[in-house]
Design a protein around this motif. Structure first.
Motif, PDB file in Angstrom:
ATOM      1  N   MET A   4      -6.366  12.746  -3.267  1.00 30.29           N
ATOM      2  CA  MET A   4      -5.073  12.148  -3.007  1.00 30.29           C
ATOM      3  C   MET A   4      -4.003  12.928  -3.759  1.00 30.29           C
ATOM      4  SD  MET A   4      -3.122   8.798  -2.558  1.00 30.29           S
ATOM      5  CE  MET A   4      -4.444   8.056  -1.775  1.00 30.29           C
ATOM      6  N   LYS A   5      -2.934  13.210  -3.088  1.00 28.69           N
ATOM      7  CA  LYS A   5      -1.809  13.898  -3.707  1.00 28.69           C
ATOM      8  C   LYS A   5      -1.018  12.902  -4.552  1.00 28.69           C
ATOM      9  CE  LYS A   5      -1.010  17.434  -0.230  1.00 28.69           C
ATOM     10  NZ  LYS A   5      -0.029  17.992   0.689  1.00 28.69           N
ATOM     11  N   TYR A   6      -0.509  13.384  -5.671  1.00 29.49           N
ATOM     12  CA  TYR A   6       0.300  12.534  -6.542  1.00 29.49           C
ATOM     13  C   TYR A   6       1.492  11.955  -5.787  1.00 29.49           C
ATOM     14  CZ  TYR A   6       3.084  10.920 -10.459  1.00 29.49           C
ATOM     15  OH  TYR A   6       3.824  10.137 -11.310  1.00 29.49           O
ATOM     16  N   SER A   7       2.069  12.728  -4.910  1.00 30.92           N
ATOM     17  CA  SER A   7       3.236  12.274  -4.153  1.00 30.92           C
ATOM     18  C   SER A   7       2.919  11.092  -3.241  1.00 30.92           C
ATOM     19  CB  SER A   7       3.825  13.422  -3.337  1.00 30.92           C
ATOM     20  OG  SER A   7       2.870  13.876  -2.396  1.00 30.92           O
ATOM     21  N   LYS A   8       1.626  10.859  -2.971  1.00 32.88           N
ATOM     22  CA  LYS A   8       1.235   9.746  -2.111  1.00 32.88           C
ATOM     23  C   LYS A   8       0.830   8.512  -2.920  1.00 32.88           C
ATOM     24  CE  LYS A   8      -0.045  12.478   1.836  1.00 32.88           C
ATOM     25  NZ  LYS A   8      -0.672  12.363   3.126  1.00 32.88           N
ATOM     26  N   THR A   9       0.886   8.600  -4.244  1.00 35.22           N
ATOM     27  CA  THR A   9       0.536   7.455  -5.091  1.00 35.22           C
ATOM     28  C   THR A   9       1.796   6.662  -5.419  1.00 35.22           C
ATOM     29  OG1 THR A   9       0.798   8.690  -7.151  1.00 35.22           O
ATOM     30  CG2 THR A   9      -1.391   8.714  -6.135  1.00 35.22           C
ATOM     31  N   GLY A  10       1.604   5.412  -5.830  1.00 32.27           N
ATOM     32  CA  GLY A  10       2.721   4.587  -6.297  1.00 32.27           C
ATOM     33  C   GLY A  10       3.710   4.204  -5.220  1.00 32.27           C
ATOM     34  N   GLN A  11       3.274   4.177  -3.991  1.00 31.73           N
ATOM     35  CA  GLN A  11       4.162   3.763  -2.898  1.00 31.73           C
ATOM     36  C   GLN A  11       3.953   2.270  -2.657  1.00 31.73           C
ATOM     37  OE1 GLN A  11       3.448   6.383   0.402  1.00 31.73           O
ATOM     38  NE2 GLN A  11       4.037   8.196  -0.754  1.00 31.73           N
ATOM     39  N   PHE A  12       4.743   1.477  -3.365  1.00 32.18           N
ATOM     40  CA  PHE A  12       4.617   0.029  -3.298  1.00 32.18           C
ATOM     41  C   PHE A  12       5.398  -0.517  -2.112  1.00 32.18           C
ATOM     42  CE2 PHE A  12       4.079   1.195  -7.752  1.00 32.18           C
ATOM     43  CZ  PHE A  12       2.879   0.563  -8.043  1.00 32.18           C
ATOM     44  N   THR A  13       4.893  -1.596  -1.550  1.00 30.46           N
ATOM     45  CA  THR A  13       5.616  -2.244  -0.461  1.00 30.46           C
ATOM     46  C   THR A  13       6.793  -3.028  -1.046  1.00 30.46           C
ATOM     47  OG1 THR A  13       4.358  -4.310  -0.563  1.00 30.46           O
ATOM     48  CG2 THR A  13       3.451  -2.524   0.824  1.00 30.46           C
ATOM     49  N   ALA A  14       7.723  -3.399  -0.182  1.00 28.45           N
ATOM     50  CA  ALA A  14       8.868  -4.195  -0.621  1.00 28.45           C
ATOM     51  C   ALA A  14       8.386  -5.527  -1.201  1.00 28.45           C
ATOM     52  CB  ALA A  14       9.828  -4.425   0.535  1.00 28.45           C
ATOM     53  N   ASN A  15       7.346  -6.121  -0.611  1.00 29.96           N
ATOM     54  CA  ASN A  15       6.816  -7.386  -1.124  1.00 29.96           C
ATOM     55  C   ASN A  15       6.196  -7.210  -2.504  1.00 29.96           C
ATOM     56  OD1 ASN A  15       6.243 -10.232  -0.771  1.00 29.96           O
ATOM     57  ND2 ASN A  15       4.099  -9.609  -0.604  1.00 29.96           N
ATOM     58  N   GLN A  16       5.486  -6.118  -2.732  1.00 30.16           N
ATOM     59  CA  GLN A  16       4.892  -5.859  -4.045  1.00 30.16           C
ATOM     60  C   GLN A  16       5.983  -5.698  -5.103  1.00 30.16           C
ATOM     61  OE1 GLN A  16       2.587  -2.464  -2.785  1.00 30.16           O
ATOM     62  NE2 GLN A  16       0.663  -3.634  -2.835  1.00 30.16           N
ATOM     63  N   GLU A  17       7.040  -5.002  -4.770  1.00 29.35           N
ATOM     64  CA  GLU A  17       8.158  -4.844  -5.709  1.00 29.35           C
ATOM     65  C   GLU A  17       8.806  -6.191  -6.008  1.00 29.35           C
ATOM     66  OE1 GLU A  17      10.917  -1.782  -4.580  1.00 29.35           O
ATOM     67  OE2 GLU A  17       9.309  -0.316  -4.292  1.00 29.35           O
ATOM     68  N   LYS A  18       8.964  -7.022  -4.984  1.00 32.08           N
ATOM     69  CA  LYS A  18       9.551  -8.353  -5.151  1.00 32.08           C
ATOM     70  C   LYS A  18       8.676  -9.203  -6.070  1.00 32.08           C
ATOM     71  CE  LYS A  18      10.434 -12.545  -2.543  1.00 32.08           C
ATOM     72  NZ  LYS A  18       9.414 -13.322  -1.933  1.00 32.08           N
ATOM     73  N   LEU A  19       7.369  -9.199  -5.836  1.00 26.91           N
ATOM     74  CA  LEU A  19       6.447  -9.970  -6.666  1.00 26.91           C
ATOM     75  C   LEU A  19       6.472  -9.501  -8.118  1.00 26.91           C
ATOM     76  CD1 LEU A  19       3.441 -10.221  -4.194  1.00 26.91           C
ATOM     77  CD2 LEU A  19       4.906 -12.110  -4.954  1.00 26.91           C
ATOM     78  N   CYS A  20       6.537  -8.203  -8.318  1.00 26.28           N
ATOM     79  CA  CYS A  20       6.607  -7.647  -9.672  1.00 26.28           C
ATOM     80  C   CYS A  20       7.869  -8.117 -10.386  1.00 26.28           C
ATOM     81  CB  CYS A  20       6.549  -6.122  -9.605  1.00 26.28           C
ATOM     82  SG  CYS A  20       6.528  -5.357 -11.229  1.00 26.28           S
ATOM     83  N   LYS A  21       8.992  -8.107  -9.692  1.00 30.98           N
ATOM     84  CA  LYS A  21      10.253  -8.573 -10.281  1.00 30.98           C
ATOM     85  C   LYS A  21      10.169 -10.056 -10.639  1.00 30.98           C
ATOM     86  CE  LYS A  21      13.189  -5.125  -8.118  1.00 30.98           C
ATOM     87  NZ  LYS A  21      14.225  -4.855  -7.126  1.00 30.98           N
ATOM     88  N   GLU A  22       9.506 -10.851  -9.790  1.00 29.94           N
ATOM     89  CA  GLU A  22       9.338 -12.280 -10.075  1.00 29.94           C
ATOM     90  C   GLU A  22       8.529 -12.488 -11.359  1.00 29.94           C
ATOM     91  OE1 GLU A  22       7.622 -14.256  -6.683  1.00 29.94           O
ATOM     92  OE2 GLU A  22       9.287 -13.680  -5.389  1.00 29.94           O
ATOM     93  N   ILE A  23       7.479 -11.704 -11.521  1.00 32.34           N
ATOM     94  CA  ILE A  23       6.665 -11.803 -12.736  1.00 32.34           C
ATOM     95  C   ILE A  23       7.510 -11.434 -13.958  1.00 32.34           C
ATOM     96  CG2 ILE A  23       4.729 -10.754 -14.000  1.00 32.34           C
ATOM     97  CD1 ILE A  23       3.315 -10.536 -11.249  1.00 32.34           C
ATOM     98  N   ALA A  24       8.275 -10.358 -13.855  1.00 29.02           N
ATOM     99  CA  ALA A  24       9.122  -9.931 -14.974  1.00 29.02           C
ATOM    100  C   ALA A  24      10.143 -11.008 -15.339  1.00 29.02           C
ATOM    101  CB  ALA A  24       9.823  -8.618 -14.629  1.00 29.02           C
ATOM    102  N   ILE A  25      10.718 -11.660 -14.340  1.00 29.23           N
ATOM    103  CA  ILE A  25      11.692 -12.731 -14.588  1.00 29.23           C
ATOM    104  C   ILE A  25      11.020 -13.892 -15.308  1.00 29.23           C
ATOM    105  CG2 ILE A  25      13.077 -14.513 -13.444  1.00 29.23           C
ATOM    106  CD1 ILE A  25      13.777 -12.296 -11.326  1.00 29.23           C
ATOM    107  N   ARG A  26       9.838 -14.266 -14.860  1.00 27.06           N
ATOM    108  CA  ARG A  26       9.131 -15.393 -15.478  1.00 27.06           C
ATOM    109  C   ARG A  26       8.694 -15.072 -16.905  1.00 27.06           C
ATOM    110  NH1 ARG A  26       8.240 -19.808 -12.046  1.00 27.06           N
ATOM    111  NH2 ARG A  26       8.694 -19.245  -9.901  1.00 27.06           N
ATOM    112  N   ILE A  27       8.254 -13.850 -17.147  1.00 29.72           N
ATOM    113  CA  ILE A  27       7.895 -13.459 -18.513  1.00 29.72           C
ATOM    114  C   ILE A  27       9.133 -13.500 -19.405  1.00 29.72           C
ATOM    115  CG2 ILE A  27       7.172 -11.505 -19.955  1.00 29.72           C
ATOM    116  CD1 ILE A  27       5.104 -10.858 -17.762  1.00 29.72           C
ATOM    117  N   SER A  28      10.253 -13.044 -18.896  1.00 27.65           N
ATOM    118  CA  SER A  28      11.503 -13.102 -19.655  1.00 27.65           C
ATOM    119  C   SER A  28      11.876 -14.541 -19.992  1.00 27.65           C
ATOM    120  CB  SER A  28      12.623 -12.437 -18.851  1.00 27.65           C
ATOM    121  OG  SER A  28      13.851 -12.548 -19.523  1.00 27.65           O
ATOM    122  N   LYS A  29      11.714 -15.448 -19.035  1.00 33.59           N
ATOM    123  CA  LYS A  29      12.007 -16.867 -19.279  1.00 33.59           C
ATOM    124  C   LYS A  29      11.053 -17.452 -20.317  1.00 33.59           C
ATOM    125  CE  LYS A  29      14.202 -17.960 -14.873  1.00 33.59           C
ATOM    126  NZ  LYS A  29      14.139 -18.750 -13.626  1.00 33.59           N
TER     127      LYS A  29
END
Length: 94
Positions: A1-26
């Motif tokens: 696998m090429k490095y350029s093909k790694t870390g391509q998160f879906t919009a939903n995955q990014e949204k879920l990650c942000k939700e987790i970060a918000i909850r941890i902050s709270k």
């Protein structure tokens, strides 16, 4: 696998990650701290963690009184130890 093909998160995955970060902050603002322990996320009271005994000072740990925590879900691996104990003398009664 090429490095350029790694870390391509879906919009939903990014949204879920942000939700987790918000909850941890709270959680942090409410007086808690979040640790990765083994394969779990654990939530401790920040005040309790101020009296935790680091494992590298093994002679001062009160192994009768582990810090209470909440399980916040499973993770793959934190690379950290699994338990925290109060420093000797902090707990004076049952």
């Amino acid at each position: 696998m090429k490095y350029s093909k790694t870390g391509q998160f879906t919009a939903n995955q990014e949204k879920l990650c942000k939700e987790i970060a918000i909850r941890i902050s709270k959680l942090r603002k409410s007086g808690c701290c979040v640790f990765g322990k083994g394969d779990k996320l654990r939530v401790y009271k920040t005040k309790d963690m101020e009296h935790a005994q680091p494992l590298d000072i093994s002679t001062g740990s009160d192994y009768k009184h582990a810090l209470k925590c909440l399980n916040a879900g499973s993770i793959n691996d934190s690379g950290a130890d699994d338990s925290e104990y109060f420093e000797k003398g902090y707990i004076t009664e049952e």
